[in-house]
Design a protein around this motif. Sequence first.
Motif, PDB file in Angstrom:
ATOM      1  N   ILE A  61      -0.468 -55.768 -25.437  1.00 18.36           N
ATOM      2  CA  ILE A  61      -1.857 -56.139 -25.805  1.00 18.36           C
ATOM      3  C   ILE A  61      -2.684 -56.354 -24.531  1.00 18.36           C
ATOM      4  CG2 ILE A  61      -3.278 -57.973 -26.850  1.00 18.36           C
ATOM      5  CD1 ILE A  61      -1.081 -58.306 -28.975  1.00 18.36           C
ATOM      6  N   ALA A  62      -2.107 -57.088 -23.558  1.00 17.59           N
ATOM      7  CA  ALA A  62      -2.827 -57.303 -22.292  1.00 17.59           C
ATOM      8  C   ALA A  62      -3.001 -55.988 -21.543  1.00 17.59           C
ATOM      9  CB  ALA A  62      -2.078 -58.310 -21.424  1.00 17.59           C
ATOM     10  N   GLY A  63      -1.978 -55.152 -21.595  1.00 14.35           N
ATOM     11  CA  GLY A  63      -2.036 -53.851 -20.935  1.00 14.35           C
ATOM     12  C   GLY A  63      -3.118 -52.964 -21.532  1.00 14.35           C
ATOM     13  N   LEU A  64      -3.395 -53.176 -22.825  1.00  9.47           N
ATOM     14  CA  LEU A  64      -4.458 -52.409 -23.470  1.00  9.47           C
ATOM     15  C   LEU A  64      -5.826 -53.047 -23.221  1.00  9.47           C
ATOM     16  CD1 LEU A  64      -2.708 -51.596 -26.888  1.00  9.47           C
ATOM     17  CD2 LEU A  64      -3.152 -49.997 -25.027  1.00  9.47           C
ATOM     18  N   GLY A  65      -5.817 -54.192 -22.535  1.00 10.56           N
ATOM     19  CA  GLY A  65      -7.085 -54.796 -22.109  1.00 10.56           C
ATOM     20  C   GLY A  65      -7.607 -55.910 -22.992  1.00 10.56           C
ATOM     21  N   PHE A  66      -6.751 -56.461 -23.876  1.00 11.51           N
ATOM     22  CA  PHE A  66      -7.223 -57.527 -24.766  1.00 11.51           C
ATOM     23  C   PHE A  66      -6.625 -58.877 -24.384  1.00 11.51           C
ATOM     24  CE2 PHE A  66      -7.426 -53.631 -27.325  1.00 11.51           C
ATOM     25  CZ  PHE A  66      -8.763 -53.664 -27.705  1.00 11.51           C
ATOM     26  N   ALA A  67      -7.246 -59.954 -24.897  1.00 10.66           N
ATOM     27  CA  ALA A  67      -6.739 -61.303 -24.660  1.00 10.66           C
ATOM     28  C   ALA A  67      -5.599 -61.576 -25.626  1.00 10.66           C
ATOM     29  CB  ALA A  67      -7.841 -62.331 -24.854  1.00 10.66           C
ATOM     30  N   ILE A  68      -4.456 -62.021 -25.090  1.00  9.72           N
ATOM     31  CA  ILE A  68      -3.306 -62.317 -25.949  1.00  9.72           C
ATOM     32  C   ILE A  68      -3.611 -63.531 -26.833  1.00  9.72           C
ATOM     33  CG2 ILE A  68      -0.834 -62.845 -25.948  1.00  9.72           C
ATOM     34  CD1 ILE A  68      -0.751 -61.604 -23.085  1.00  9.72           C
ATOM     35  N   GLU A  69      -4.402 -64.456 -26.308  1.00 11.63           N
ATOM     36  CA  GLU A  69      -4.734 -65.678 -27.057  1.00 11.63           C
ATOM     37  C   GLU A  69      -5.451 -65.359 -28.377  1.00 11.63           C
ATOM     38  OE1 GLU A  69      -5.448 -65.158 -23.890  1.00 11.63           O
ATOM     39  OE2 GLU A  69      -5.023 -66.923 -22.650  1.00 11.63           O
ATOM     40  N   ASP A  70      -6.198 -64.257 -28.404  1.00 15.47           N
ATOM     41  CA  ASP A  70      -6.973 -63.920 -29.608  1.00 15.47           C
ATOM     42  C   ASP A  70      -6.131 -63.240 -30.680  1.00 15.47           C
ATOM     43  OD1 ASP A  70      -9.076 -64.841 -28.154  1.00 15.47           O
ATOM     44  OD2 ASP A  70      -9.902 -62.869 -27.652  1.00 15.47           O
ATOM     45  N   ASP A  71      -4.885 -62.921 -30.366  1.00 17.63           N
ATOM     46  CA  ASP A  71      -4.045 -62.175 -31.305  1.00 17.63           C
ATOM     47  C   ASP A  71      -3.528 -63.113 -32.400  1.00 17.63           C
ATOM     48  OD1 ASP A  71      -2.399 -60.014 -32.279  1.00 17.63           O
ATOM     49  OD2 ASP A  71      -0.712 -61.161 -31.475  1.00 17.63           O
ATOM     50  N   ASP A  72      -3.676 -62.713 -33.665  1.00 21.31           N
ATOM     51  CA  ASP A  72      -3.146 -63.570 -34.743  1.00 21.31           C
ATOM     52  C   ASP A  72      -1.845 -63.010 -35.316  1.00 21.31           C
ATOM     53  OD1 ASP A  72      -3.929 -61.450 -36.255  1.00 21.31           O
ATOM     54  OD2 ASP A  72      -5.331 -62.549 -37.522  1.00 21.31           O
ATOM     55  N   GLU A  73      -1.234 -62.072 -34.615  1.00 24.79           N
ATOM     56  CA  GLU A  73       0.076 -61.499 -34.946  1.00 24.79           C
ATOM     57  C   GLU A  73       0.060 -60.560 -36.148  1.00 24.79           C
ATOM     58  OE1 GLU A  73       3.163 -64.499 -34.956  1.00 24.79           O
ATOM     59  OE2 GLU A  73       2.346 -65.423 -33.166  1.00 24.79           O
ATOM     60  N   THR A  74      -1.083 -60.404 -36.824  1.00 24.80           N
ATOM     61  CA  THR A  74      -1.104 -59.510 -37.978  1.00 24.80           C
ATOM     62  C   THR A  74      -1.561 -58.101 -37.598  1.00 24.80           C
ATOM     63  OG1 THR A  74      -3.395 -60.039 -38.512  1.00 24.80           O
ATOM     64  CG2 THR A  74      -1.700 -61.403 -39.542  1.00 24.80           C
ATOM     65  N   VAL A  75      -2.172 -57.981 -36.413  1.00 27.23           N
ATOM     66  CA  VAL A  75      -2.717 -56.687 -36.019  1.00 27.23           C
ATOM     67  C   VAL A  75      -1.639 -55.891 -35.280  1.00 27.23           C
ATOM     68  CG1 VAL A  75      -4.550 -55.537 -34.719  1.00 27.23           C
ATOM     69  CG2 VAL A  75      -4.988 -57.757 -35.795  1.00 27.23           C
ATOM     70  N   SER A  76      -1.407 -54.674 -35.690  1.00 27.35           N
ATOM     71  CA  SER A  76      -0.344 -53.882 -35.064  1.00 27.35           C
ATOM     72  C   SER A  76      -0.827 -53.265 -33.755  1.00 27.35           C
ATOM     73  CB  SER A  76       0.105 -52.773 -36.005  1.00 27.35           C
ATOM     74  OG  SER A  76      -0.905 -51.788 -36.064  1.00 27.35           O
ATOM     75  N   LEU A  77       0.139 -52.859 -32.941  1.00 28.28           N
ATOM     76  CA  LEU A  77      -0.227 -52.249 -31.659  1.00 28.28           C
ATOM     77  C   LEU A  77      -0.993 -50.939 -31.859  1.00 28.28           C
ATOM     78  CD1 LEU A  77       2.783 -52.851 -29.246  1.00 28.28           C
ATOM     79  CD2 LEU A  77       0.499 -53.820 -29.098  1.00 28.28           C
ATOM     80  N   SER A  78      -0.727 -50.237 -32.962  1.00 29.79           N
ATOM     81  CA  SER A  78      -1.481 -48.994 -33.170  1.00 29.79           C
ATOM     82  C   SER A  78      -2.958 -49.307 -33.414  1.00 29.79           C
ATOM     83  CB  SER A  78      -0.892 -48.153 -34.296  1.00 29.79           C
ATOM     84  OG  SER A  78      -0.619 -48.949 -35.405  1.00 29.79           O
ATOM     85  N   GLU A  79      -3.224 -50.428 -34.112  1.00 33.14           N
ATOM     86  CA  GLU A  79      -4.628 -50.815 -34.300  1.00 33.14           C
ATOM     87  C   GLU A  79      -5.263 -51.233 -32.971  1.00 33.14           C
ATOM     88  OE1 GLU A  79      -5.253 -53.283 -38.117  1.00 33.14           O
ATOM     89  OE2 GLU A  79      -3.071 -53.105 -37.922  1.00 33.14           O
ATOM     90  N   TYR A  80      -4.479 -51.956 -32.158  1.00 32.00           N
ATOM     91  CA  TYR A  80      -4.992 -52.328 -30.830  1.00 32.00           C
ATOM     92  C   TYR A  80      -5.306 -51.082 -30.001  1.00 32.00           C
ATOM     93  CZ  TYR A  80      -4.351 -57.388 -30.936  1.00 32.00           C
ATOM     94  OH  TYR A  80      -4.481 -58.721 -31.208  1.00 32.00           O
ATOM     95  N   ALA A  81      -4.403 -50.104 -30.074  1.00 28.75           N
ATOM     96  CA  ALA A  81      -4.604 -48.880 -29.305  1.00 28.75           C
ATOM     97  C   ALA A  81      -5.906 -48.213 -29.738  1.00 28.75           C
ATOM     98  CB  ALA A  81      -3.422 -47.943 -29.506  1.00 28.75           C
ATOM     99  N   GLU A  82      -6.118 -48.184 -31.061  1.00 28.43           N
ATOM    100  CA  GLU A  82      -7.335 -47.573 -31.601  1.00 28.43           C
ATOM    101  C   GLU A  82      -8.562 -48.338 -31.116  1.00 28.43           C
ATOM    102  OE1 GLU A  82      -6.672 -46.912 -35.834  1.00 28.43           O
ATOM    103  OE2 GLU A  82      -8.848 -46.579 -36.000  1.00 28.43           O
ATOM    104  N   LYS A  83      -8.464 -49.673 -31.213  1.00 23.77           N
ATOM    105  CA  LYS A  83      -9.592 -50.518 -30.765  1.00 23.77           C
ATOM    106  C   LYS A  83      -9.890 -50.325 -29.276  1.00 23.77           C
ATOM    107  CE  LYS A  83      -9.243 -54.948 -31.672  1.00 23.77           C
ATOM    108  NZ  LYS A  83      -8.794 -56.228 -32.215  1.00 23.77           N
ATOM    109  N   SER A  84      -8.816 -50.133 -28.496  1.00 22.92           N
ATOM    110  CA  SER A  84      -9.024 -49.984 -27.046  1.00 22.92           C
ATOM    111  C   SER A  84      -9.777 -48.694 -26.751  1.00 22.92           C
ATOM    112  CB  SER A  84      -7.689 -50.020 -26.298  1.00 22.92           C
ATOM    113  OG  SER A  84      -6.975 -48.818 -26.484  1.00 22.92           O
ATOM    114  N   LEU A  85      -9.576 -47.673 -27.587  1.00 20.61           N
ATOM    115  CA  LEU A  85     -10.282 -46.406 -27.370  1.00 20.61           C
ATOM    116  C   LEU A  85     -11.764 -46.543 -27.714  1.00 20.61           C
ATOM    117  CD1 LEU A  85      -7.751 -43.809 -28.836  1.00 20.61           C
ATOM    118  CD2 LEU A  85      -8.193 -44.321 -26.437  1.00 20.61           C
ATOM    119  N   GLU A  86     -12.057 -47.421 -28.677  1.00 16.84           N
ATOM    120  CA  GLU A  86     -13.453 -47.581 -29.104  1.00 16.84           C
ATOM    121  C   GLU A  86     -14.228 -48.564 -28.233  1.00 16.84           C
ATOM    122  OE1 GLU A  86     -12.708 -48.920 -33.030  1.00 16.84           O
ATOM    123  OE2 GLU A  86     -12.043 -46.924 -33.694  1.00 16.84           O
ATOM    124  N   ARG A  87     -13.524 -49.363 -27.465  1.00 15.74           N
ATOM    125  CA  ARG A  87     -14.168 -50.437 -26.689  1.00 15.74           C
ATOM    126  C   ARG A  87     -15.214 -49.853 -25.739  1.00 15.74           C
ATOM    127  NH1 ARG A  87      -9.591 -53.466 -24.362  1.00 15.74           N
ATOM    128  NH2 ARG A  87      -9.440 -51.630 -23.049  1.00 15.74           N
TER     129      ARG A  87
END
Lengths: 488, 86
Positions: A61-87
Amino acid sequence: MSTNSIHLKKEILVRIVKAFFSENFEKQARLIPYDMRPKGAEVPFRCCIYKERAILKDRVIAGLGFAIEDDDETVSLSEYAEKSLERKEPEKNPLTVLGAACKACVPKRIHVTDLCQGCVARPCVSTCKFGAIEIVNGHSVIDSTKCKACKMCINACPYNAIVKVAVPCEDNCPVNAIEKNEDGTAKIDFDKCISCGRCVSKCPFGAVHEKSQLIEVLKLLKAEKELTLMFAPAVVGQFPGTIGQLKSAMKKVGFTHVYEVAQGADVTIKNEAKELEERLEEGQDFMTTSCCAGYNQFTKKHLPEIEQYKSDTKTPMYYTAEIAKKEHPNAINIFVSPCVAKKQEAFENENVDYVLNTAELGALFIGLQIEIANCEDEEIENEPSKQGRNFPVSGGVAEAVKFRANCEVCPSVINGLNKDSIRLLKKYAQNGKCDDGNLVEVMCCDGGCIGGNATIADERTAKKLIKTILDNSKDIEKEETKENATKQ
Amino acid sequence: MKKVDVKVCMGTTCFVMGSSNLQKLIDVVPRKFKDNVEVSGMACLGMCSSSGEYSKAPYVKVNDVVVQEATIDKVVEEIERQLNEH
């Protein structure tokens, strides 16, 4: 304690690069923890494979550029990857803490070990000003609700039976910006944090992460944009090969133009030498350097009274970005160094668009299978000076100014920002006077930038590599003496 | 006594993943074993290129034995094992 980026963190960055260039980024990103710890694999660090994977997920998650503190554990890494592309732009506050890794470390406290002999004199009990030590079953016990961690009992015990249980991030933060809260997790107070990265390098669990801008850069590389990569002088000590080979390797990654930031360091040297002369002539007692991004944030947030003694000269990154922008106005400027504080500096500089660290650049080389030794040793245009290239080694900046300046320079070097060196700086600011020299060089990291939080090589290797380069570099020209200047 | 030849891979992958910190091997180990051991840094030994194998870098070869995720301790242990074999 080693200050290098740990193996796990580097492996994750390489896996992100590989996933990005694969046919299905989202899927491959989701699989990273499973690829690293497949079913039945050994569990090297944590209690079970599930926790290992959960922690690896947080690191991704940090490697994809997001804050780990904001993660609620329900979001999968594939969703994070998608979000990182849209950021649209990288997140602010460049650091994030991995709570699950952090909990393994106990909160700071003073502890009586079983070396306690239950002696008759009981010096611990009598020295404690807070009445925090009691004798239970013949041994000393500390009441943590009363203990103020003053360490008097540690010094008093003749058996060395009392120890301080350290919390490395807290102990190494020069400005008390990181603290373990009640649930045992460290939390960063970003109002105080100067992004120096000392907590990143000192945490033995690797629990403090940079929020990477790797995805931003990967997107630009894939789109084949015109990119300028500016590499800090400290980058040289982090990779094998010559500077010419390193530059070719960077171009092979996909960077269109490559600049040595030592070129900007040469501008810093010239301006700072001139400024020091003027200030001393005006009667000022001393001046501090201004090239360390962590120190610059430190003075702004914690010691504004020293700013009047700090050089107004800009950093090597600033001047290099200015030169690069002039020469390639349409290119996107990316800076790379071993330092997280530069991310914060870049947010405040319109000529620097993104910042990578050396571990992330290394991951690009590995992920794209670029062997530096096989790259062409390209010719160096606008070769920077020996002094500019020596900026990342503690003492190098002051030495450079001394070499260039046309006045008596007596350097005093602060090698690493900590509570002791801060006390010194406070004293200089209060007295408007420094007994240790007239040019105070300040580097947040021990050893200088080569001790930065995202270094790959240890200090010894980095110094050796830099020295080889210095031996083949030319001195910066000295300033004209006044007599010569008036003659012309 | 048996001679031990140690090759530290200094290719880009190994260097980034940690062989940059094995300089001490080259500086200290031959002295410790009184010249029965020779240590040298090598260009890429090619062990990282197969898929996924970069994660096991850095690689060090102690005679014919490949040490993965090499650390100074692991390499010294392997050297000692080989020296004691005879």
